[in-house]
Design an enzyme around this catalytic site. Structure first.
Site, mmCIF file in Angstrom:
data_model
loop_
_atom_site.group_PDB
_atom_site.id
_atom_site.type_symbol
_atom_site.label_atom_id
_atom_site.label_comp_id
_atom_site.label_asym_id
_atom_site.label_seq_id
_atom_site.Cartn_x
_atom_site.Cartn_y
_atom_site.Cartn_z
ATOM 1 N N THR A 29 -1.628 4.173 -1.590
ATOM 2 C CA THR A 29 -0.608 3.513 -0.771
ATOM 3 C C THR A 29 -0.246 4.412 0.402
ATOM 4 O O THR A 29 -0.796 5.498 0.555
ATOM 5 C CB THR A 29 0.619 3.165 -1.639
ATOM 6 N N ASN A 30 0.638 3.942 1.261
ATOM 7 C CA ASN A 30 1.119 4.714 2.403
ATOM 8 C C ASN A 30 2.598 4.980 2.247
ATOM 9 O O ASN A 30 3.292 4.222 1.563
ATOM 10 C CB ASN A 30 0.935 3.905 3.699
ATOM 11 N N LEU A 31 3.112 5.993 2.927
ATOM 12 C CA LEU A 31 4.546 6.248 2.926
ATOM 13 C C LEU A 31 5.233 5.247 3.849
ATOM 14 O O LEU A 31 4.930 5.190 5.032
ATOM 15 C CB LEU A 31 4.825 7.656 3.446
ATOM 16 N N SER A 32 6.091 4.428 3.291
ATOM 17 C CA SER A 32 6.915 3.535 4.094
ATOM 18 C C SER A 32 7.996 2.962 3.199
ATOM 19 O O SER A 32 7.695 2.438 2.129
ATOM 20 C CB SER A 32 6.077 2.390 4.674
ATOM 21 N N VAL A 97 0.013 -0.282 6.860
ATOM 22 C CA VAL A 97 -1.099 -0.901 6.136
ATOM 23 C C VAL A 97 -2.108 0.184 5.765
ATOM 24 O O VAL A 97 -2.470 1.016 6.607
ATOM 25 C CB VAL A 97 -1.780 -1.965 7.031
#
Ligand code: C5P
Length: 221
Positions: A29-32, A97
């Site tokens: 996943t990504n950091l957000s 994304v």
């Protein structure tokens, strides 16, 4: 603040990270946190717009008056965003994304082998949602975000042109994630505008006013 600024306008926002599974219990996943995207969705709804918020996994509550659809993967976000974008007036891509997904998701949990060798994962590139929407024959007014660790001005300006968006918003510093405030820079065809650090709610209202000012005017507005 003008409650009728976006009356009758259809606004689509993507927000949060995406989650790309590796197996039933793992993923990348990504950091957000989703905070900036949710604040923009709320600010647009407060200005009278019909807002569809397409959200990756976040812990945030749906802003009042906003229609929210939850997704997990970039592919799911891409499909919903493309169908929502047709006929929309504004498309704001705030989601972080994942650029890649795992080519072959394991149906069962991947086990450690005992010989100390990690699994070899093959990746494939995800579609660029914003660039696809911005290249539609009749695109909505498209706004992108950029989080860069180096050389924000050059990277963001180049990204704006490559993705074909009239307005790209650069986050200053990687520490924008999860914070309640943010400092951004606006890139458009005229150049660069730096906004002072502000609370994400106040900043979202300011950005929505900038976007509204850029929309084509109809007979009655
Ligand atoms: O290329 P990069 O990921 O840095 O671009 C960031 C901008 O593009 C953001 O607005 C993000 O929401 C959007 N984006 C997208 N689909 C992707 C990658 C990025 O919509 N696959």
């Amino acid at each position: 603040f003008q409650p009728k600024l976006l009356q009758g306008k259809r606004v689509v926002v993507t927000a949060g990270p995406t989650f790309e599974p590796i197996d039933p219990v793992r993923g990348i996943t990504n950091l957000s946190s989703g905070k900036m995207g949710f604040a923009l969705a709320r600010a647009a709804a407060d200005c009278g717009a019909d807002v569809r918020l397409i959200a990756g996994p976040t812990a945030l509550e749906t802003p009042w008056g906003v229609v929210r659809e939850d997704v997990q993967t970039a592919q799911q976000m891409y499909e919903l965003a493309l169908s929502a974008a047709s006929g929309a007036d504004v498309f704001i891509a705030v989601a972080a994304v994942a650029d890649w997904r795992v080519a072959h998701v394991s149906p069962g949990k991947i086990k450690k082998t005992g010989d100390g060798l990690p699994p070899a994962l093959e990746f494939v590139e995800n579609p660029d949602i914003l660039a696809t929407v911005a290249h539609l024959p009749e695109p909505p007014f498209c706004v992108g975000f950029a989080a860069e660790t180096d050389d924000l001005d050059n990277n963001a300006a180049a990204k704006r042109v490559r993705k074909n968006v009239p307005l790209l918003i650069g986050n200053l510093g990687p520490d924008a994630f999860g914070r309640e405030d943010n400092e951004v820079v606006l890139y458009d065809e005229h150049g660069v505008t730096r906004l002072p650090r502000a609370d994400k709610t106040a900043l979202a209202r300011e950005l929505i006013a900038v976007i509204a000012g850029r929309l084509p005017r109809g007979l009655f507005n």
